[in-house]
Design a protein around this motif. Structure first.
Motif, short mmCIF file in Angstrom:
data_model
loop_
_atom_site.label_atom_id
_atom_site.label_comp_id
_atom_site.label_asym_id
_atom_site.label_seq_id
_atom_site.Cartn_x
_atom_site.Cartn_y
_atom_site.Cartn_z
N VAL A 139 2.11 -9.37 12.10
CA VAL A 139 2.72 -10.08 10.98
C VAL A 139 3.41 -9.10 10.04
N HIS A 140 2.76 -7.99 9.79
CA HIS A 140 3.24 -6.96 8.87
C HIS A 140 2.48 -5.69 9.22
N GLU A 141 2.93 -4.59 8.72
CA GLU A 141 2.25 -3.33 8.99
C GLU A 141 0.75 -3.44 8.67
N GLY A 142 -0.07 -3.31 9.71
CA GLY A 142 -1.52 -3.37 9.52
C GLY A 142 -2.10 -4.76 9.46
N ILE A 143 -1.27 -5.81 9.61
CA ILE A 143 -1.73 -7.19 9.53
C ILE A 143 -1.40 -7.90 10.83
N LEU A 144 -2.41 -8.49 11.46
CA LEU A 144 -2.28 -9.04 12.80
C LEU A 144 -2.53 -10.54 12.83
N LYS A 145 -1.75 -11.23 13.66
CA LYS A 145 -1.97 -12.66 13.87
C LYS A 145 -2.93 -12.84 15.02
N LEU A 146 -3.93 -13.69 14.81
CA LEU A 146 -4.96 -13.90 15.82
C LEU A 146 -4.52 -14.91 16.87
N ASP A 147 -5.02 -14.75 18.07
CA ASP A 147 -4.77 -15.70 19.15
C ASP A 147 -5.81 -16.81 19.04
N HIS A 148 -5.43 -17.91 18.42
CA HIS A 148 -6.40 -18.97 18.14
C HIS A 148 -6.94 -19.61 19.42
N GLU A 149 -6.10 -19.67 20.46
CA GLU A 149 -6.56 -20.26 21.71
C GLU A 149 -7.62 -19.39 22.37
N ALA A 150 -7.42 -18.07 22.33
CA ALA A 150 -8.42 -17.16 22.89
C ALA A 150 -9.75 -17.29 22.17
N LEU A 151 -9.69 -17.66 20.89
CA LEU A 151 -10.90 -17.82 20.08
C LEU A 151 -11.44 -19.25 20.14
N SER A 152 -10.84 -20.08 21.01
CA SER A 152 -11.29 -21.46 21.22
C SER A 152 -11.06 -22.37 20.02
N ASP A 154 -8.45 -25.10 18.31
CA ASP A 154 -7.41 -26.01 18.77
C ASP A 154 -6.07 -25.75 18.10
N GLU A 155 -6.10 -25.22 16.87
CA GLU A 155 -4.88 -25.00 16.10
C GLU A 155 -4.87 -23.59 15.52
N GLU A 156 -3.71 -23.22 14.95
CA GLU A 156 -3.62 -21.94 14.24
C GLU A 156 -4.74 -21.87 13.20
N ILE A 157 -5.29 -20.69 13.00
CA ILE A 157 -6.44 -20.54 12.10
C ILE A 157 -5.98 -20.56 10.64
N THR A 158 -6.51 -21.50 9.88
CA THR A 158 -6.15 -21.64 8.47
C THR A 158 -7.40 -21.96 7.65
N VAL A 159 -7.28 -21.81 6.33
CA VAL A 159 -8.32 -22.26 5.40
C VAL A 159 -7.64 -23.09 4.31
N GLN A 160 -8.42 -23.94 3.67
CA GLN A 160 -7.87 -24.75 2.59
C GLN A 160 -7.61 -23.89 1.37
N SER A 161 -6.47 -24.10 0.75
CA SER A 161 -6.13 -23.36 -0.46
C SER A 161 -7.05 -23.77 -1.62
N PRO A 162 -7.53 -22.80 -2.41
CA PRO A 162 -8.31 -23.14 -3.60
C PRO A 162 -7.41 -23.57 -4.76
N PHE A 163 -6.11 -23.41 -4.59
CA PHE A 163 -5.16 -23.75 -5.65
C PHE A 163 -4.53 -25.14 -5.46
N TYR A 164 -4.16 -25.45 -4.23
CA TYR A 164 -3.50 -26.71 -3.92
C TYR A 164 -4.20 -27.35 -2.73
N PRO A 165 -4.98 -28.40 -2.95
CA PRO A 165 -5.81 -28.98 -1.88
C PRO A 165 -5.02 -29.44 -0.66
N ASP A 166 -3.73 -29.71 -0.82
CA ASP A 166 -2.94 -30.17 0.32
C ASP A 166 -2.37 -29.01 1.14
N HIS A 167 -2.64 -27.78 0.75
CA HIS A 167 -2.15 -26.61 1.47
C HIS A 167 -3.22 -26.06 2.40
N ARG A 168 -2.81 -25.70 3.61
CA ARG A 168 -3.64 -24.93 4.52
C ARG A 168 -3.00 -23.56 4.66
#
Length: 236
Positions: A139-152, A154-168
């Motif tokens: 993604v950026h120097e020193g920042i890596l995107k994970l293979d969500h399928e390899a980690l079992s 179903d979708e790209e790995i996200t968390v709910q935003s603590p600022f905007y509940p409708d954002h992942r």
């Protein structure tokens, strides 16, 4: 430009009083009156003692976790704990920002840590089985995107935003294995709503989120604006 990008990406009352009855079970709500009452108590404590009522943390602890409030020390200045504080069964850890100046009090949502612990367990298991990390892209120097399928997942790995509940928010991994949350969507929204607030290109604009919200961007890395786009800030 930032507004256009946003459209594209987004698809205590404590002092001498008891909390109102309708707030007593709100352990997952960042009530402004509770935050402000704790902040006032921190200022009173500092004025009386010359120090801050904080837990000790290592010097290299990230800024948003570095100064957690020690409610045992602060208790003489509060009638009771905030209903949403971790120490009282809530989901927020109260922290101090700008300890040498404003001593602003903000809230850190510990549910984020719990979500990321699940991801880290999956990563550790994968590395144990395969002897390498489940990385899909850089993604950026020193920042890596994970293979969500390899980690079992179903979708790209996200968390709910603590600022905007409708954002992942996307979750990445640093090369040392640390988890990183990408707050660019949240930053675009706060800039769209409030402007840059005196921040300029090259500045760490994560503080815009704490300027306008009671919570902090945990697991974040410095971010800035370059050529009208929000990017991870280059390391020195």
């Amino acid at each position: 430009m930032l507004r256009i990008m946003l459209l594209l990406i987004i698809g205590i009352l404590l002092s001498g009083c008891m909390f109102p009855q309708d707030q007593r079970s709100g352990g997952d709500v960042p009530y402004e009156d509770q935050r402000k009452t704790v902040e006032d108590a921190v200022h009173q404590y500092r004025e009386a003692t010359g120090v801050l009522p904080i837990e000790t943390r290592d010097q290299d602890t990230p800024d948003f976790r570095k100064y957690p409030i020690n409610f045992r020390e602060l208790s003489p200045y509060l009638s009771q704990l905030p209903t949403n504080a971790f120490e009282n069964g809530g989901v927020f850890q109260y922290v101090i920002l700008n300890p040498e100046e404003q001593m602003d009090v903000r809230l850190l949502d510990i549910r984020t840590s719990r979500e990321l612990q699940d991801v880290q367990r999956q990563i550790h298991q994968y590395r144990s089985d395969h002897q390498f990390a489940p990385v899909k892209d850089i993604v950026h120097e020193g920042i890596l995107k994970l293979d969500h399928e390899a980690l079992s997942f179903d979708e790209e790995i996200t968390v709910q935003s603590p600022f905007y509940p409708d954002h992942r928010l996307p979750v990445y991994m640093e090369t040392d294995g640390s988890m990183v949350i990408d707050y660019r969507i949240d930053l675009l929204k706060v800039i769209d709503e409030n402007g840059m607030g005196g921040y300029a290109e090259g500045d760490d604009i994560r503080w815009l989120l704490t300027d306008h919200h009671p919570v902090v961007p945990d697991y974040s890395l410095p971010m800035t604006v370059e050529d009208g786009e929000i990017v991870f800030k280059k390391t020195d």
